[in-house]
Design a protein around this motif. Structure first.
Motif, mmCIF file in Angstrom:
data_model
loop_
_atom_site.group_PDB
_atom_site.id
_atom_site.type_symbol
_atom_site.label_atom_id
_atom_site.label_comp_id
_atom_site.label_asym_id
_atom_site.label_seq_id
_atom_site.Cartn_x
_atom_site.Cartn_y
_atom_site.Cartn_z
ATOM 1 N N ASP A 24 8.115 -10.167 5.964
ATOM 2 C CA ASP A 24 8.887 -11.005 5.050
ATOM 3 C C ASP A 24 9.725 -12.012 5.816
ATOM 4 O O ASP A 24 10.198 -11.746 6.927
ATOM 5 C CB ASP A 24 9.737 -10.173 4.083
ATOM 6 N N ILE A 25 9.859 -13.177 5.236
ATOM 7 C CA ILE A 25 10.624 -14.289 5.786
ATOM 8 C C ILE A 25 11.837 -14.483 4.888
ATOM 9 O O ILE A 25 11.699 -14.567 3.670
ATOM 10 C CB ILE A 25 9.767 -15.566 5.835
ATOM 11 N N GLY A 165 5.519 -10.622 -2.847
ATOM 12 C CA GLY A 165 6.689 -10.211 -3.608
ATOM 13 C C GLY A 165 7.954 -10.889 -3.128
ATOM 14 O O GLY A 165 7.926 -11.791 -2.282
ATOM 15 N N PHE A 166 9.070 -10.428 -3.664
ATOM 16 C CA PHE A 166 10.382 -10.954 -3.325
ATOM 17 C C PHE A 166 11.282 -9.803 -2.883
ATOM 18 O O PHE A 166 11.131 -8.675 -3.335
ATOM 19 C CB PHE A 166 11.002 -11.679 -4.518
ATOM 20 N N ILE A 198 29.961 -7.842 10.320
ATOM 21 C CA ILE A 198 29.293 -8.899 9.566
ATOM 22 C C ILE A 198 28.761 -8.325 8.261
ATOM 23 O O ILE A 198 28.038 -7.321 8.266
ATOM 24 C CB ILE A 198 28.136 -9.526 10.368
ATOM 25 N N THR A 199 29.093 -8.946 7.146
ATOM 26 C CA THR A 199 28.552 -8.594 5.838
ATOM 27 C C THR A 199 27.650 -9.734 5.387
ATOM 28 O O THR A 199 28.082 -10.892 5.352
ATOM 29 C CB THR A 199 29.670 -8.369 4.814
ATOM 30 N N GLU A 200 26.413 -9.404 5.036
ATOM 31 C CA GLU A 200 25.391 -10.437 4.827
ATOM 32 C C GLU A 200 24.572 -10.144 3.576
ATOM 33 O O GLU A 200 24.260 -8.990 3.272
ATOM 34 C CB GLU A 200 24.487 -10.451 6.065
ATOM 35 N N ILE A 201 24.203 -11.194 2.843
ATOM 36 C CA ILE A 201 23.248 -11.069 1.750
ATOM 37 C C ILE A 201 22.125 -12.061 2.004
ATOM 38 O O ILE A 201 22.366 -13.196 2.438
ATOM 39 C CB ILE A 201 23.912 -11.311 0.374
ATOM 40 N N SER A 202 20.878 -11.628 1.785
ATOM 41 C CA SER A 202 19.745 -12.502 2.047
ATOM 42 C C SER A 202 18.657 -12.268 1.012
ATOM 43 O O SER A 202 18.628 -11.247 0.318
ATOM 44 C CB SER A 202 19.184 -12.264 3.457
ATOM 45 N N ALA A 203 17.757 -13.231 0.921
ATOM 46 C CA ALA A 203 16.614 -13.134 0.017
ATOM 47 C C ALA A 203 15.418 -13.792 0.684
ATOM 48 O O ALA A 203 15.569 -14.706 1.515
ATOM 49 C CB ALA A 203 16.923 -13.806 -1.320
ATOM 50 N N GLY A 204 14.230 -13.321 0.332
ATOM 51 C CA GLY A 204 13.046 -13.899 0.943
ATOM 52 C C GLY A 204 11.771 -13.482 0.253
ATOM 53 O O GLY A 204 11.776 -12.793 -0.767
ATOM 54 N N VAL A 205 10.669 -13.914 0.841
ATOM 55 C CA VAL A 205 9.336 -13.602 0.333
ATOM 56 C C VAL A 205 8.720 -12.542 1.230
ATOM 57 O O VAL A 205 8.805 -12.617 2.459
ATOM 58 C CB VAL A 205 8.446 -14.861 0.311
#
Length: 213
Positions: A24-25, A165-166, A198-205
């Motif tokens: 996933d990217i 998918g996502f 570090i607190t991180e939120i991400s989204a990808g395919v």
């Protein structure tokens, strides 16, 4: 690049597994990041670490290698666009903690590599997951600073079609920092120890690059 070779070997191994493999990217935003408390060098000097609070982003690629129906090993190669600086504050020289008389380390792009285990309690087309693992952050381009840490995450993977998918990921990273920073007058290297969070939120395919049986 050794990590690329590792990814290729794991992919070849995964191609022989009935559970397949994924890639996933993703891109994301750092919701919060900060350095730790100041580290005292002596009675007059302190070393301060700082992560900027704006223009913070993350991006990367993640390889997933399922080892069972519920568990997958993941290799993540990513970067943070975040100014990380290390400064020496000397009370005898200036009230300014960023005195120009003292050398600093600054890095605007932080590469990171993590190995994680992802657990999906209810594998399905829409699947929540938990994740945890360890890794390395390249905080100093001159290799004066090493930062090993761990991360925990939760998220959701959804497949509207079979192979594509996502993924949405919420992740918290803590790294212990041990390094050296140069003092210009008199010239010497000062050792320090600190922590960053570090607190991180991400989204990808996400892609199933090897078809599941």
């Amino acid at each position: 690049m050794p990590f690329r070779r590792i990814a290729i070997l794991l992919l070849l191994f995964a191609s022989q597994s009935i559970y397949g493999a994924t890639i996933d990217i993703f891109a994301g935003s750092l919701l919060k990041s900060r350095g730790g408390r100041a580290s005292a060098v002596d009675q007059n000097r302190e070393v301060h670490t700082l992560l900027t609070e704006k223009d913070q982003q993350s991006f990367g690629i993640r390889f997933g290698f399922p080892v069972s129906k519920y568990v997958a090993l993941e290799l993540t190669l990513k970067g943070f666009t975040n100014d990380y600086s290390i400064d020496v504050f000397d009370r005898r020289l200036s009230n300014d903690p960023y005195s120009s008389d003292l050398a600093t380390i600054s890095n605007t792009e932080i590469p990171a590599t993590f190995f994680d285990f992802r657990y999906e309690p209810f594998p399905a087309r829409v699947s929540p997951y938990l994740s945890a693992g360890v890794g390395y952050l390249g905080l100093d381009p001159d290799d004066n600073t090493s930062s090993w840490g761990f991360n925990v995450a939760s998220g959701l993977i959804a497949y509207p079609v079979r192979l594509v998918g996502f993924r949405v990921d919420f992740r918290f990273t803590v790294s212990s920092v041990d390094g050296l920073v140069a003092q210009s007058s008199p010239p010497r290297m000062l050792a320090y120890r600190d922590k960053i969070r570090i607190t991180e939120i991400s989204a990808g395919v996400i892609f199933n690059i090897v078809r599941r049986q």
